[in-house]
Design a protein around this motif. Structure first.
Motif, short mmCIF file in Angstrom:
data_model
loop_
_atom_site.label_atom_id
_atom_site.label_comp_id
_atom_site.label_asym_id
_atom_site.label_seq_id
_atom_site.Cartn_x
_atom_site.Cartn_y
_atom_site.Cartn_z
N ASN A 428 0.83 -1.21 0.00
CA ASN A 428 0.00 0.00 0.00
C ASN A 428 0.86 1.26 0.00
O ASN A 428 0.34 2.36 -0.16
N PHE A 429 2.17 1.09 0.19
CA PHE A 429 3.08 2.24 0.26
C PHE A 429 4.04 2.23 -0.92
O PHE A 429 4.37 1.18 -1.47
N VAL A 430 4.49 3.43 -1.27
CA VAL A 430 5.46 3.62 -2.35
C VAL A 430 6.69 4.32 -1.79
O VAL A 430 6.56 5.32 -1.05
N LYS A 431 7.85 3.81 -2.11
CA LYS A 431 9.10 4.45 -1.67
C LYS A 431 9.33 5.75 -2.46
O LYS A 431 9.14 5.79 -3.68
N VAL A 432 9.77 6.77 -1.77
CA VAL A 432 10.00 8.08 -2.39
C VAL A 432 11.46 8.16 -2.83
O VAL A 432 12.37 8.20 -2.00
N ASN A 433 11.67 8.16 -4.16
CA ASN A 433 13.04 8.33 -4.67
C ASN A 433 13.34 9.81 -4.89
O ASN A 433 12.52 10.69 -4.54
N ALA A 434 14.46 10.12 -5.50
CA ALA A 434 14.88 11.52 -5.65
C ALA A 434 13.91 12.32 -6.51
O ALA A 434 13.59 13.48 -6.23
N VAL A 435 13.41 11.70 -7.59
CA VAL A 435 12.49 12.40 -8.49
C VAL A 435 11.17 12.70 -7.78
O VAL A 435 10.66 13.82 -7.83
N LEU A 436 10.59 11.70 -7.12
CA LEU A 436 9.34 11.91 -6.38
C LEU A 436 9.53 12.94 -5.27
O LEU A 436 8.63 13.73 -4.99
N CYS A 437 10.68 12.89 -4.64
CA CYS A 437 10.98 13.84 -3.57
C CYS A 437 10.96 15.28 -4.09
O CYS A 437 10.34 16.16 -3.49
N ASP A 438 11.65 15.52 -5.22
CA ASP A 438 11.71 16.87 -5.77
C ASP A 438 10.36 17.35 -6.30
O ASP A 438 10.02 18.52 -6.18
N CYS A 439 9.60 16.41 -6.88
CA CYS A 439 8.34 16.80 -7.53
C CYS A 439 7.18 16.94 -6.56
O CYS A 439 6.33 17.82 -6.73
N LEU A 440 7.12 16.07 -5.53
CA LEU A 440 5.90 15.98 -4.73
C LEU A 440 6.04 16.44 -3.29
O LEU A 440 5.03 16.65 -2.61
N LEU A 441 7.24 16.60 -2.79
CA LEU A 441 7.42 16.97 -1.38
C LEU A 441 7.88 18.41 -1.23
O LEU A 441 8.67 18.90 -2.05
#
Length: 581
Positions: A428-441
């Motif tokens: 149910n969870f997705v690991k946050v990589n560098a791209v997701l971190c920059d785009c969504l956080l």
């Protein structure tokens, strides 16, 4: 809009101030559409009157064929043979052997100059391209090789974004020389027919020009078959009458032609579209709904190209003829309040053949003349913003790409799976990589959050994309607009003597005629209803009716018009029903 006008003025210095104001108007709606070419290039298209007028590639502005038909001398023009258009529309560049060299010589251009391509015998451009060599280099090369890199043509996908009209017939500036040149080439084409005399050649030239604009397939056969001229010769009378008609049309100035078109659509609309129960009728509705629907295919009403310049002046002229009566029922909003259907001009008007069946059906069923309202289909869309490019470029999308919610969801799911970001212990969870971190956080979250739930991942993604929406009205092409659609806004205001009034805004965005809504409400609740300009919104009006009429309004919008409740704001302000003491 000022920036665009200054860029257009810099790109096309030959445009006068008046022409510039017509091309990029101050008050009329100007839409901006982002598209991508087959090569993946991001293209910005500027739309006016539902036609693309300009497109921008790598910060360079280019006119479309719709604009060049209005300003045919905006760019240096090179003529080619009518059958070549089919090749250009298919994606080919213009080769120099296909360029007609007139006796007066080719226009003087440098390498990289933006040029127009016309068909022999008609000055209306059919393509826009960039010269790959200067005029001197073309002549030095013996008119061989590639002459122009073609960017846009009549019949291509960009042209299909507009009303798909055909090029107008514009006489060449130097008719004699063009005719002589065309005659010489016609002799080469018909070299296998030595028996043909000189006299039919002008007739053949007219046929070629006519065919190229109306029937590309038949025009292509011209190069390979001679039967066409035999078939044309079998009907000389019809050909002759058609030519005389074209000559008669060409003898009128564009302004006179537009005046005639306005007169035709005006009388057609009064005779077939409008009835007494429609009055009072907003003048803007009369033009936009009734007159436009009477316009012949391939033509477009444009009051600025007529001698009247303003629609109010056109109606004033008709009022002087005692055909109708126009009144300003509320400040700044004019309506047609009376029509004399017994006027000789209306009685004498003959409905054009193309409309005869439809008009007959309307006359026989006068009750069905009112168009049944169909609620528009509204689809939320999302544009890829600069910050979100790293997340979407893997799927082949760039800044400005337009996506639906389901497409965004599929792209995110595929990205997570391709990069193996699903948590092994809890799916149910997705690991946050560098791209997701920059785009969504946010910056404050980047050190704290290492996993996101699927729902939160998707909701954060949608929040950070540019909101857009697509509106599709019944029988019309979809229109994509920026932002979220503004809902119909219902509010209650208090006037003098503690009287309440109901105010309704944004009806136009959903294809509703404010005047019709006001008339219907007035009849249902037996209260006074008026139309007035909506404050802070250009070209929009608001309906005002006495009393708190939200119950009646809700029933009409939700039950009769079938509008979704989420697009109506203010229904909660309805008066509470209770016992009277």
């Amino acid at each position: 809009r000022r920036k665009l006008r200054s860029e257009v003025a810099a790109a096309f210095p030959t445009l006068s101030t008046e022409q510039l104001a017509q091309l990029v108007p101050n008050k009329e709606e100007l839409n901006v559409v982002k598209i991508h070419s087959h090569k993946g290039e991001a293209i910005t298209v500027y739309m006016n009157h539902r036609n693309p007028i300009l497109f921008e590639v790598e910060k360079v502005l280019y006119p479309t064929v719709y604009t060049l038909w209005v300003y045919p001398d905006l760019l240096p023009a090179f003529a080619t043979w009518p059958p070549v258009l089919q090749k250009l529309a298919g994606g080919a560049d213009l080769m120099l052997p296909g360029v007609v060299v007139p006796p007066s010589g080719l226009p003087r251009v440098q390498r990289g100059t933006l040029c127009a391509v016309t068909l022999l015998g008609n000055r209306a451009p059919v393509a826009v391209g960039v010269a790959t060599m200067s005029t001197e280099e073309m002549l030095a090369a013996g008119m061989k090789g590639k002459g122009f890199a073609v960017l846009h043509t009549h019949l291509d996908h960009l042209w299909e974004y507009g009303d798909k009209s055909s090029p107008p017939t514009l006489a060449p500036l130097v008719t004699d020389s063009a005719a002589e040149e065309s005659t010489g080439h016609e002799e080469e084409l018909q070299g296998k027919e030595p028996g043909s005399s000189c006299s039919p050649e002008p007739q053949q030239l007219l046929d070629i020009g006519d065919l190229s604009l109306k029937d590309r397939d038949v025009g292509a056969e011209l190069l390979g078959k001679g039967e066409l001229h035999e078939n044309r010769a079998a009907e000389p009378a019809e050909d002759g009458s058609t030519e005389h008609q074209h000559e008669a049309e060409d003898s009128r100035t564009p302004q006179e032609q537009m005046d005639a078109l306005f007169n035709q659509c005006f009388f057609h609309a009064l005779k077939c579209k409008v009835k007494k129960s429609d009055l009072p009728l907003l003048t803007s509705t009369f033009l936009g709904s009734h007159m436009v629907s009477c316009c012949p295919a391939g033509k477009q009403l444009d009051i600025k190209k007529s001698s009247y310049k303003k629609f109010s002046k056109f109606l004033q002229h008709m009022q002087q003829q005692r055909i109708l009566q126009v009144k300003e029922l509320s400040k700044g909003v004019e309506s047609i309040v009376d029509v004399d259907w017994r006027h000789p001009d209306i009685k004498a008007f003959a409905v054009p053949e193309g409309f005869s069946s439809a008009s007959a059906a309307q006359d026989s069923k006068s009750e069905d003349r009112e168009q049944v309202y169909h609620a528009p289909e509204i689809i939320p869309l999302y544009g890829v913003s600069t910050k979100m490019i790293p997340l979407f470029q893997e799927s082949g999308h760039r800044k400005g790409s337009v996506l639906s919610g389901s497409e965004v969801r599929n792209i995110i799911i595929n990205y997570v799976k391709n990069n193996e970001l699903v948590d092994e212990t809890n799916k149910n969870f997705v690991k946050v990589n560098a791209v997701l971190c920059d785009c969504l956080l946010d910056k404050s979250e980047q050190d704290e959050i290492s996993h996101l739930k699927w729902d939160e991942l998707l909701s954060r993604c949608l929040e950070r994309l540019q909101p857009l929406h697509q509106v599709t009205f019944s029988g019309q092409e979809p229109v994509v607009r920026k932002g979220n659609i503004e809902p119909i806004d219902i509010s209650i205001a208090q006037r003098s003597s503690n009287k309440k009034v109901t105010i309704i805004k944004n009806l136009e965005l959903f294809g509703l005629d404010p005047q019709c809504v006001a008339n219907t409400l007035q009849q249902k609740v037996q209260a006074s209803a008026t139309i007035s300009p909506a404050p802070g919104a250009k070209d929009r009006v608001q309906v005002q009716i006495q009393g708190n009429q939200i119950h009646h309004l809700a029933k009409m919008l939700l039950d009769e018009y079938q509008l979704p409740r989420k697009y109506i704001q203010g229904l909660e302000k309805a008066p509470k029903l209770g016992r009277k003491k």
